[in-house]
Write a protein that holds these residues in place. Structure first.
Motif, short mmCIF file in Angstrom:
data_model
loop_
_atom_site.label_atom_id
_atom_site.label_comp_id
_atom_site.label_asym_id
_atom_site.label_seq_id
_atom_site.Cartn_x
_atom_site.Cartn_y
_atom_site.Cartn_z
N ASN A 94 0.83 -1.21 0.00
CA ASN A 94 0.00 0.00 0.00
C ASN A 94 0.86 1.25 0.00
O ASN A 94 0.55 2.24 -0.67
CB ASN A 94 -0.95 -0.01 1.20
N GLU A 95 1.96 1.22 0.75
CA GLU A 95 2.89 2.36 0.76
C GLU A 95 3.50 2.55 -0.63
O GLU A 95 3.62 3.68 -1.12
CB GLU A 95 3.98 2.14 1.80
N TRP A 96 3.87 1.46 -1.28
CA TRP A 96 4.39 1.52 -2.65
C TRP A 96 3.38 2.18 -3.57
O TRP A 96 3.71 3.08 -4.33
CB TRP A 96 4.73 0.11 -3.12
N THR A 97 2.13 1.74 -3.52
CA THR A 97 1.08 2.27 -4.38
C THR A 97 0.86 3.75 -4.11
O THR A 97 0.69 4.54 -5.04
CB THR A 97 -0.23 1.49 -4.17
N THR A 98 0.89 4.15 -2.86
CA THR A 98 0.73 5.57 -2.51
C THR A 98 1.83 6.41 -3.13
O THR A 98 1.56 7.47 -3.71
CB THR A 98 0.74 5.73 -0.96
N TRP A 99 3.06 5.95 -3.05
CA TRP A 99 4.18 6.70 -3.63
C TRP A 99 4.09 6.75 -5.15
O TRP A 99 4.37 7.80 -5.77
CB TRP A 99 5.53 6.11 -3.20
N ILE A 100 3.68 5.68 -5.78
CA ILE A 100 3.54 5.67 -7.24
C ILE A 100 2.47 6.69 -7.66
O ILE A 100 2.66 7.44 -8.62
CB ILE A 100 3.19 4.26 -7.76
N LYS A 101 1.36 6.73 -6.93
CA LYS A 101 0.30 7.69 -7.25
C LYS A 101 0.77 9.13 -7.06
O LYS A 101 0.42 10.01 -7.84
CB LYS A 101 -0.94 7.42 -6.40
N LYS A 102 1.57 9.36 -6.02
CA LYS A 102 2.12 10.72 -5.78
C LYS A 102 3.05 11.14 -6.90
O LYS A 102 3.13 12.31 -7.26
CB LYS A 102 2.85 10.77 -4.45
#
Length: 104
Positions: A94-102
């Protein structure tokens, strides 16, 4: 280096959506199999067993196998199993996905 693991995890999730019967093991070869940290992290994040091929460059072996009429089967030198629980792995993803979206 960790980003490679998350990219592989994303691909595995996409494969699973297309075919829910995707194998629960990851079979690896190539130069990166020598990186024990990377292989263990791949197992942790994907929550799958990661099997390391005895032969590091299977592309050449695959070509040779195509020329053969039979093959006795693949052997593995090591298997990595997940060492973190599913919830921790999910939090990391989830942290990975958050950073990719940012960054997108």
């Amino acid at each position: 280096m960790n980003s490679l693991v998350y990219q592989i995890n994303d691909i595995l999730h996409a494969f699973h959506q297309l075919s829910p019967k995707v194998n629960d093991e990851i079979h690896t070869d190539g130069g990166m199999i020598k990186n024990k940290y990377l292989m263990q992290y791949l197992s942790n994040i994907t929550q799958k067993n990661v099997k390391i091929a005895n032969i590091s460059e299977l592309s050449a072996l695959g070509s040779a196998m195509n020329a053969m009429h039979h093959f006795d089967g693949m052997q593995y030198s090591k298997t990595y199993t997940p060492r973190i629980n599913k919830n921790t792995a999910k939090d990391y993803c989830n942290e990975w996905t958050t950073w990719i979206k940012k960054l997108a």
